[in-house]
Design a protein around this motif. Structure first.
Motif, PDB file in Angstrom:
ATOM      1  N   GLN A 193       0.950  -1.503  -0.055  1.00 19.48           N
ATOM      2  CA  GLN A 193      -0.124   0.104   0.016  1.00 19.48           C
ATOM      3  C   GLN A 193       0.929   1.176  -0.037  1.00 19.48           C
ATOM      4  N   TYR A 194       0.145   2.369  -0.488  1.00 16.31           N
ATOM      5  CA  TYR A 194       0.956   3.608  -0.365  1.00 16.31           C
ATOM      6  C   TYR A 194       0.195   4.481   0.753  1.00 16.31           C
ATOM      7  N   GLU A 195       1.090   5.149   1.311  1.00 15.98           N
ATOM      8  CA  GLU A 195       0.868   5.989   2.643  1.00 15.98           C
ATOM      9  C   GLU A 195       1.202   7.623   2.478  1.00 15.98           C
ATOM     10  N   ILE A 205      -4.330   6.153   3.486  1.00 18.09           N
ATOM     11  CA  ILE A 205      -4.006   4.952   3.162  1.00 18.09           C
ATOM     12  C   ILE A 205      -4.398   4.551   2.053  1.00 18.09           C
ATOM     13  N   LEU A 206      -3.383   4.050   0.767  1.00 19.25           N
ATOM     14  CA  LEU A 206      -3.781   3.958  -0.380  1.00 19.25           C
ATOM     15  C   LEU A 206      -3.671   2.011  -0.570  1.00 19.25           C
ATOM     16  N   PRO A 207      -4.467   1.480  -0.143  1.00 18.37           N
ATOM     17  CA  PRO A 207      -4.325   0.139  -0.552  1.00 18.37           C
ATOM     18  C   PRO A 207      -4.567  -0.378  -1.704  1.00 18.37           C
ATOM     19  N   TYR A 223      -3.750   1.839  -7.022  1.00 14.97           N
ATOM     20  CA  TYR A 223      -3.875   1.909  -5.347  1.00 14.97           C
ATOM     21  C   TYR A 223      -4.686   3.197  -5.282  1.00 14.97           C
ATOM     22  N   ARG A 224      -5.685   2.933  -4.138  1.00 16.73           N
ATOM     23  CA  ARG A 224      -6.854   4.084  -3.980  1.00 16.73           C
ATOM     24  C   ARG A 224      -7.122   4.228  -2.616  1.00 16.73           C
ATOM     25  N   VAL A 243     -12.499  17.772  -8.712  1.00 17.23           N
ATOM     26  CA  VAL A 243     -13.815  16.992  -8.729  1.00 17.23           C
ATOM     27  C   VAL A 243     -13.466  15.570  -8.170  1.00 17.23           C
ATOM     28  N   THR A 244     -12.113  14.985  -8.268  1.00 18.42           N
ATOM     29  CA  THR A 244     -12.205  13.549  -7.714  1.00 18.42           C
ATOM     30  C   THR A 244     -11.983  13.652  -6.079  1.00 18.42           C
ATOM     31  N   LYS A 245     -12.730  12.763  -5.321  1.00 16.12           N
ATOM     32  CA  LYS A 245     -12.906  12.893  -4.000  1.00 16.12           C
ATOM     33  C   LYS A 245     -11.766  12.031  -3.472  1.00 16.12           C
ATOM     34  N   PHE A 246     -11.133  11.142  -3.965  1.00 10.38           N
ATOM     35  CA  PHE A 246     -10.058  10.151  -3.504  1.00 10.38           C
ATOM     36  C   PHE A 246      -8.770  10.270  -3.998  1.00 10.38           C
ATOM     37  N   LYS A 247      -7.642   9.763  -3.875  1.00  5.84           N
ATOM     38  CA  LYS A 247      -6.485   9.806  -4.438  1.00  5.84           C
ATOM     39  C   LYS A 247      -6.299   8.484  -4.951  1.00  5.84           C
TER      40      LYS A 247
END
Length: 318
Positions: A193-195, A205-207, A223-224, A243-247
């Protein structure tokens, strides 16, 4: 180029199925044709003000407008040589070409491997074929390869994996889109995962989510983060967008191979620069000699002949 004819346009609903038929290479869907025409029309408008742009419409002896230079492999093909593809290089006109690949030793400038591929195909796709040929030639002469030098065009997960599998000490710079690190994020290999470590951020946290295939056919790991993790983050707009609400972070499934090559190259930059100069001084003179002194600007054959035969590398349009 005069032999080019336009592909048959499929208008019916079963166009996609028909494209999978035996003669699909000579057909194109109406949707694809329209997209290509839109792109070429845009090019015509953009090129109007350029010095080399046509000032007037050119007409042939039959009163028809001479075909413009904006032709596409999506909509046209040569019935006399279907394997030849339309391609060009800066400063050169569009032509029907093949791509020639060479492997050359750096001591005597002897060609150790040579093969052809369709113009426009990726150099990396032919890497294993020309290396198989080179290794076979070396083995037949009881010789061994010390190192392999190639430019970034040969960089791919398959090429790097081939070198590791065959124990080849290769220096192939990674392609331009490669990113060794993601600014503001660290990768946790144990948890896959990315942190987020950005100052002032929420520490999202981007699992790992899934493996996907992009529009160019490359497989990537996705990873999102969750929307909840980034919802009230002060950096959300600059990090995720308006617009996007997540990374979301996407990377090649072959990133470990690219990372190892990146580490190898950056570990001794001075030595790598010497290798780059050696590659250019080894292959380019051979290509120049073949093209300019042996007049190998053209080939007197048609079609790609399958071969069962399947150093420094470079390519040239023939």
């Amino acid at each position: 180029m005069d032999s080019l004819v336009e592909k048959e346009v499929l208008e019916d609903a079963s166009a996609y199925v028909n494209e999978l038929e035996e003669n699909s290479e000579y057909k194109v869907t109406s949707t694809r044709k329209k997209l290509v025409e839109q792109h070429h029309n845009w090019k015509k408008e953009e090129f109007k003000g350029m010095p080399a742009a046509r000032k007037s419409v050119q007409i042939n002896e039959d009163g028809e407008e001479i075909r413009p230079k904006f032709l596409s492999n999506h909509t046209h093909y040569s019935p006399t040589d279907p394997d030849a593809k339309i391609s060009t290089k800066p400063g050169k006109p569009r032509q029907l070409n093949y791509a020639g690949q060479l492997a050359v030793d750096d001591k005597h400038h002897v060609i150790t491997g040579a093969c052809a591929s369709t113009a426009g195909s990726k150099d990396s796709a032919i890497f294993s074929e020309i290396m198989n040929q080179t290794l076979a030639n070396f083995k037949g002469n009881e010789m061994q390869i010390d190192q392999v030098l190639a430019d970034a065009g040969y960089s791919s997960g398959e090429s790097l994996g081939y070198c590791e599998t065959h124990g080849i000490d290769a220096y192939i710079p990674n392609f331009g889109q490669y990113k060794p690190e993601r600014e503001g994020f660290i990768f946790n290999g144990e948890l896959n995962q990315y942190e987020c470590i950005q100052e002032g951020g929420n520490g999202a946290i981007l699992p790992f989510k899934r493996v996907l295939t992009d529009s160019k056919g490359y497989q990537k790991k996705s990873y999102r983060s969750s929307e909840k993790s980034c919802a009230d983050c002060p950096l959300r707009q600059s990090c995720c967008g308006k617009v996007t609400k997540f990374k979301k972070i996407e990377e090649s499934i072959h990133k470990p191979l690219y990372d190892r090559m990146h580490e190898k190259i950056t570990k001794n930059k001075r030595y790598f620069k010497q290798m780059v100069k050696r590659r250019s001084a080894t292959v380019e003179p051979v290509l120049g000699t073949l093209i300019n002194h042996h007049n190998m600007k053209r080939i007197n054959s048609r079609g790609m002949v399958p071969s069962e035969q399947t150093c420094s590398l470079s390519r040239s349009l023939l």
